[in-house]
Design a protein around this motif. Structure first.
Motif, mmCIF file in Angstrom:
data_model
loop_
_atom_site.group_PDB
_atom_site.id
_atom_site.type_symbol
_atom_site.label_atom_id
_atom_site.label_comp_id
_atom_site.label_asym_id
_atom_site.label_seq_id
_atom_site.Cartn_x
_atom_site.Cartn_y
_atom_site.Cartn_z
ATOM 1 N N ARG A 1 -7.271 1.040 18.337
ATOM 2 C CA ARG A 1 -8.625 0.688 17.923
ATOM 3 C C ARG A 1 -8.669 -0.774 17.512
ATOM 4 N NH1 ARG A 1 -12.085 4.634 15.995
ATOM 5 N NH2 ARG A 1 -12.740 3.151 14.391
ATOM 6 N N PRO A 2 -9.692 -1.521 17.938
ATOM 7 C CA PRO A 2 -9.763 -2.953 17.588
ATOM 8 C C PRO A 2 -9.955 -3.192 16.097
ATOM 9 C CG PRO A 2 -11.756 -2.242 18.743
ATOM 10 C CD PRO A 2 -10.775 -1.125 18.852
ATOM 11 N N ASP A 3 -10.754 -2.353 15.414
ATOM 12 C CA ASP A 3 -10.950 -2.560 13.982
ATOM 13 C C ASP A 3 -9.674 -2.286 13.200
ATOM 14 O OD1 ASP A 3 -10.987 0.101 14.588
ATOM 15 O OD2 ASP A 3 -12.842 0.580 13.511
ATOM 16 N N GLU A 4 -8.881 -1.291 13.644
ATOM 17 C CA GLU A 4 -7.611 -0.997 12.987
ATOM 18 C C GLU A 4 -6.603 -2.107 13.248
ATOM 19 O OE1 GLU A 4 -4.138 2.395 13.260
ATOM 20 O OE2 GLU A 4 -6.239 3.021 13.519
ATOM 21 N N TRP A 5 -6.595 -2.644 14.483
ATOM 22 C CA TRP A 5 -5.686 -3.755 14.807
ATOM 23 C C TRP A 5 -5.981 -4.961 13.923
ATOM 24 C CZ3 TRP A 5 -7.041 -8.631 16.537
ATOM 25 C CH2 TRP A 5 -5.980 -9.440 16.939
ATOM 26 N N LEU A 6 -7.265 -5.293 13.769
ATOM 27 C CA LEU A 6 -7.630 -6.430 12.926
ATOM 28 C C LEU A 6 -7.263 -6.163 11.476
ATOM 29 C CD1 LEU A 6 -8.986 -9.199 12.683
ATOM 30 C CD2 LEU A 6 -11.173 -8.026 12.403
ATOM 31 N N GLY A 7 -7.480 -4.928 11.010
ATOM 32 C CA GLY A 7 -7.127 -4.599 9.632
ATOM 33 C C GLY A 7 -5.644 -4.738 9.370
ATOM 34 N N ARG A 8 -4.789 -4.254 10.296
ATOM 35 C CA ARG A 8 -3.337 -4.394 10.126
ATOM 36 C C ARG A 8 -2.934 -5.858 10.122
ATOM 37 N NH1 ARG A 8 -0.036 -0.647 14.127
ATOM 38 N NH2 ARG A 8 1.636 -1.714 12.952
ATOM 39 N N CYS A 9 -3.575 -6.653 10.978
ATOM 40 C CA CYS A 9 -3.269 -8.088 11.026
ATOM 41 C C CYS A 9 -3.593 -8.753 9.689
ATOM 42 C CB CYS A 9 -4.065 -8.733 12.164
ATOM 43 S SG CYS A 9 -3.785 -10.508 12.361
ATOM 44 N N ILE A 10 -4.759 -8.444 9.134
ATOM 45 C CA ILE A 10 -5.168 -9.061 7.865
ATOM 46 C C ILE A 10 -4.251 -8.620 6.730
ATOM 47 C CG2 ILE A 10 -7.023 -9.109 6.154
ATOM 48 C CD1 ILE A 10 -9.014 -8.944 8.473
ATOM 49 N N ILE A 11 -3.906 -7.329 6.693
ATOM 50 C CA ILE A 11 -3.058 -6.830 5.605
ATOM 51 C C ILE A 11 -1.646 -7.383 5.713
ATOM 52 C CG2 ILE A 11 -2.022 -4.742 4.635
ATOM 53 C CD1 ILE A 11 -4.606 -3.269 5.439
ATOM 54 N N ASP A 12 -1.084 -7.443 6.929
ATOM 55 C CA ASP A 12 0.290 -7.915 7.104
ATOM 56 C C ASP A 12 0.457 -9.370 6.708
ATOM 57 O OD1 ASP A 12 1.001 -5.440 7.961
ATOM 58 O OD2 ASP A 12 1.166 -5.952 10.091
ATOM 59 N N TYR A 13 -0.489 -10.208 7.047
ATOM 60 C CA TYR A 13 -0.281 -11.651 6.892
ATOM 61 C C TYR A 13 -1.086 -12.269 5.749
ATOM 62 C CZ TYR A 13 2.176 -11.413 11.323
ATOM 63 O OH TYR A 13 3.077 -11.111 12.313
ATOM 64 N N THR A 14 -2.050 -11.557 5.185
ATOM 65 C CA THR A 14 -2.780 -12.108 4.039
ATOM 66 C C THR A 14 -2.738 -11.192 2.825
ATOM 67 O OG1 THR A 14 -4.919 -11.113 4.645
ATOM 68 C CG2 THR A 14 -4.377 -13.237 5.647
ATOM 69 N N GLN A 15 -2.166 -9.974 2.984
ATOM 70 C CA GLN A 15 -2.087 -8.992 1.902
ATOM 71 C C GLN A 15 -3.463 -8.718 1.279
ATOM 72 O OE1 GLN A 15 0.339 -11.765 1.828
ATOM 73 N NE2 GLN A 15 1.351 -10.350 3.252
ATOM 74 N N THR A 16 -4.483 -8.643 2.129
ATOM 75 C CA THR A 16 -5.849 -8.385 1.679
ATOM 76 C C THR A 16 -6.341 -7.073 2.263
ATOM 77 O OG1 THR A 16 -6.305 -10.768 1.584
ATOM 78 C CG2 THR A 16 -8.203 -9.278 1.581
ATOM 79 N N CYS B 1 -0.049 -11.565 15.528
ATOM 80 C CA CYS B 1 -0.718 -10.262 15.536
ATOM 81 C C CYS B 1 -0.866 -9.739 16.956
ATOM 82 C CB CYS B 1 -2.094 -10.381 14.874
ATOM 83 S SG CYS B 1 -2.039 -10.767 13.108
ATOM 84 N N ARG B 2 -1.194 -10.624 17.873
ATOM 85 C CA ARG B 2 -1.371 -10.186 19.263
ATOM 86 C C ARG B 2 -0.068 -9.667 19.849
ATOM 87 N NH1 ARG B 2 -1.282 -12.729 24.544
ATOM 88 N NH2 ARG B 2 -0.532 -14.657 23.598
ATOM 89 N N ASN B 3 1.042 -10.275 19.494
ATOM 90 C CA ASN B 3 2.328 -9.904 20.089
ATOM 91 C C ASN B 3 3.018 -8.751 19.366
ATOM 92 O OD1 ASN B 3 2.034 -12.032 21.931
ATOM 93 N ND2 ASN B 3 2.995 -13.495 20.517
ATOM 94 N N ASP B 4 2.788 -8.622 18.056
ATOM 95 C CA ASP B 4 3.594 -7.694 17.262
ATOM 96 C C ASP B 4 2.884 -6.392 16.901
ATOM 97 O OD1 ASP B 4 5.392 -9.744 17.354
ATOM 98 O OD2 ASP B 4 4.980 -10.465 15.312
#
Length: 766
Positions: free
Chosen positions: A263-278, A255-258
């Protein structure tokens, strides 16, 4: 006919024959067959077999064991005795047990709270967040990019050393993985410009299943709308389950590299959706994540919507004052809900008591409060205390009456005001009552239910038509005890080194020998983690003759003797010259010679110090939190306590041997940092009044000038020999009379003194 008989015979004996045949065949299969020839020339026709080496040996049974050496005959076998050797005991494996049962059982805490703050708001908004939620949620950790040199007191702050928002969000999640992921089931993240209703967050988490991959908050669409899914807006906070974070953990670096985001909350949300589909959700299993967006210049009194009243979080909060007003507003809402629930329960109890066996008598007043204490004997009767609006007729110093001051005066005023308010609720609008005076007041403390009051009030009753008259009304009130709560305390350890300070004057030298004997056996020989320091107090005349006639020369010789006897022990000493000994003055000198994290124990030379007490000193003195003033057990005067008797070698804690000297405040455990902080607050008063340093002791200093908890308790492990204190008339009046009372109470018990007076009168009469 014969054929039928034969068939019937086969039917009856056929299974038996088949069974015998099968058994014979199986027994033949178990025999070991060889190609060796058999001969019948053995003695008495016994079968023998020819081995491969040409020697003859007896044939063995199918499951028997052959001899080790085929050349030896079974007849030549000689038994031998094998001696039993006891096995060497092996060292038992050390069983590792967890420190806490919860660790061993794998029980985790429910909720972790992380607050995202910044360098500019950590001393303002972050402090407000800490003060509004830290008493309800634990722990609360503040994450910031960089921080000021001065960190707010009582806050756990983690600094990442970089102001980039996305980098800080990444470092925060990684810090959670490194330190807290195995300790908590739920992780709540919120910004410092958001007010959180702590009890509602706890209630929400308490109804959610811990094994679900849940990402809960206020859902928002991604900027641009190109990416599918929704993330949780950081302004209203969001909940992450441990299960979800564990699934995300292997992909955090990806997530950090890709992922690029502003926005930090949007970055975390994209990370969670991309890799956990949640995706972020605001509702799960019937539980809603309620939030409220506060407008600019909002008046909280006018906010009457259900959305606002039921909100878990309110955002944005522009300044600390608004944060505190929100906290008060929601606290009042929850308090009113509690009062309504209490009223509802009281009504239900009254309704149920009607059909009880004893009727309404089964419901004690007040409803829902424990019934009064019932004495079993005349000695158990609780005594009522009489008071008026200005005086109380039961005083600490045993005076017949004294002025109502401080918290006692506030207590009486509050009770009278509450009584008048409750009477007005009952009789208005028919009558309006106004207090004229308190005629009689009684109160007592019932350990089962709380403080009870009985008031005789003279009131002015005003009717709706304006007519008034004076009436007397008796009312009963109860201030009930609240539920027992566990208050979080800072962590302390018994490994802290204690610096024992012994002030010594010329009159105290007679106790030095006994002190050294006891301290050597309790501390030097046991390698106690403590350092003993003597403070030699000279008056000006004694200080001038120190080179010719040092009054403490014998004590210094004993110090050298014990240092030689115990090579690892060093006993430092400090000399002080003063006309008027003062605890604060000589602690000023000692404080400067020690680090700020030093734990001091201030004691007297006639005190017996042991490891049990030193451990309690370490546990009860807490830096930036609490100081400890133990109440030692003081022996009575042996001439009185053991009159015409032989004094025992050891004195137990019994009534006729001594008492806990509540008039002595000479022993104290405290940290140097706490002393320095409290002492700095006295500077202004000391400049205006130089005698304040001599009129106050350490105990009064901490009570008057510090915000620390002053923990004062009896200490059975702190034993002090009888000594007559020489009370210095130069001290303040309170300290002087305190010293005199200590001497008087230490002479003997009342019964012992009465017997001496009786014997004296008997002798005079004869």
């Amino acid at each position: 006919m014969r054929l039928s008989m034969f068939i019937s015979f086969l039917r009856s004996f056929g299974p038996v024959a088949i069974g015998i045949s099968l058994g014979f065949m199986l027994s033949l299969l178990s025999v070991t067959w060889t190609d060796e020839a058999c001969f019948t020339d053995g003695p008495e026709g016994e079968e023998v077999s020819l081995g491969r080496d040409g020697m003859l040996k007896g044939a063995r049974k199918p499951n028997s064991i052959s001899s080790v050496n085929d050349a030896e005959s079974e007849e030549d076998f000689e038994p031998r005795i094998v001696l039993y050797e006891k096995p060497m005991p092996s060292e038992p494996k050390k069983l590792f047990r967890a420190k806490y049962v919860s660790t061993e059982l794998g029980i985790r805490e429910r909720l972790f709270v992380g607050v995202l703050t910044s360098k500019t708001t950590i001393n303002s908004l972050a402090v407000a967040v800490n003060r509004t939620i830290s008493h309800h949620l634990d722990p609360v950790v503040f994450f910031t990019g960089s921080q000021n040199r001065k960190v707010p007191h009582g806050m756990f702050v983690v600094s990442h050393g970089d102001e980039r928002l996305i980098w800080n969000m990444f470092q925060t999640i990684r810090y959670i993985f490194d330190h807290f992921i195995n300790d908590y089931d739920w992780f709540y993240f919120v910004q410092d410009d958001t007010y959180t209703e702590a009890d509602r967050i706890k209630a929400l988490v308490g109804h959610l299943s811990m094994d679900r991959e849940l990402y809960m908050g206020h859902p928002e669409e991604f900027i641009g709308g190109e990416m599918q899914g929704q993330y949780c807006f950081g302004g209203f906070g969001y909940l992450l389950s441990r299960t979800l974070l564990l699934r995300l953990q292997p992909f955090l670096e990806n997530c950090r590299n890709d992922i690029l985001s502003a926005r930090p909350d949007e970055w975390l949300g994209r990370c969670i959706i991309d890799y956990t589909q949640t995706n972020c959700v605001s509702e799960y299993m019937g539980r809603h994540y309620q939030h409220y967006e506060l407008g600019k210049n909002s008046d909280l009194k006018k906010e009457q919507s259900q959305e606002f009243k039921n909100a878990l979080t309110v955002h944005p909060v522009s300044d600390p004052e608004l944060m505190y007003r929100l906290h008060r507003h929601f606290t009042e809402i929850e308090l009113q809900k509690t009062y309504d629930e209490i009223a509802k329960l009281q009504a239900e109890i009254k309704n149920v008591s009607v059909v009880a066996f004893e009727g309404n008598r089964s419901a004690h007043w007040p409803v829902g409060i424990n019934p009064p204490f019932e004495p079993k004997s005349r000695f158990d009767v609780l005594v009522w205390e009489y008071f008026t609006e200005e005086e109380v007729y039961s005083c600490v110093d045993e005076s017949p009456k004294c002025k109502l001051r401080g918290i006692d005066h506030m207590d009486v005023a509050d009770v009278i005001g509450t009584a008048v308010d409750e009477l007005n609720k009952k009789y208005m609008p028919v009558l309006q009552l106004k207090k004229q005076q308190l005629i009689n007041g009684y109160r007592r403390f019932d350990p089962i239910r709380g403080m009870e009051y009985t008031l005789d009030l003279q009131l002015e009753a005003v009717s709706q038509k304006g007519h008034s008259r004076s009436i007397t009304k008796r009312v009963h009130l109860v201030r009930p005890l609240s539920w027992i709560e566990i208050i979080p305390m800072p962590y302390v350890t018994e490994a802290t080194r204690v610096h024992i300070i012994i002030p010594l004057t010329h009159d105290d030298q007679s106790y030095v020998d006994h002190f050294f004997e006891g301290f050597a056996s309790n501390a030097f020989e046991t390698s106690e983690n403590a350092i003993l320091t003597f403070l030699f107090i000279y008056d000006p005349k004694e200080a001038q003759q120190v080179n010719q006639n040092d009054i403490f020369a014998s004590v210094k010789a004993q110090i050298a003797k014990y240092e030689h006897k115990y090579p690892t022990v060093k006993i430092p000493w400090i000399s002080v010259k003063t006309e008027r000994p003062s605890q604060i003055k000589y602690m000023d000198i000692i404080s400067k010679k020690h680090p700020v994290d030093t734990l001091f124990f201030l004691a007297k030379v006639n005190t017996n110090i042991n490891s049990e007490f030193l451990n309690r000193c370490r546990m009860n003195a807490i830096s930036n939190w609490q100081v400890f003033f133990p109440i030692h057990f003081q022996d009575y005067n042996p001439d009185v306590a053991y009159h015409n008797q032989e004094q025992p070698a050891t004195i137990d804690l019994v009534r006729d041997a001594g008492h806990f000297d509540r008039n002595s405040f000479e022993e104290a455990c405290f940290y140097n940092s706490d002393f320095m902080t409290t002492r700095s607050r006295m500077v202004v008063d000391a400049q205006d009044n130089e005698e304040i340093l001599e009129s106050l002791d350490i105990y009064q200093m901490f009570v008057q000038y510090s915000s620390l908890h002053v923990f004062r308790a009896v200490e059975p492990a702190l034993h002090q020999q009888y000594t007559y204190h020489v009370c210095n008339s130069r001290l303040s009046e309170d300290l002087y009379h305190q010293c005199v009372r200590s001497n008087l109470h230490g002479i003997g018990s009342r019964s012992q003194l009465a017997m001496l007076l009786f014997e004296q009168e008997q002798g005079n009469s004869t």
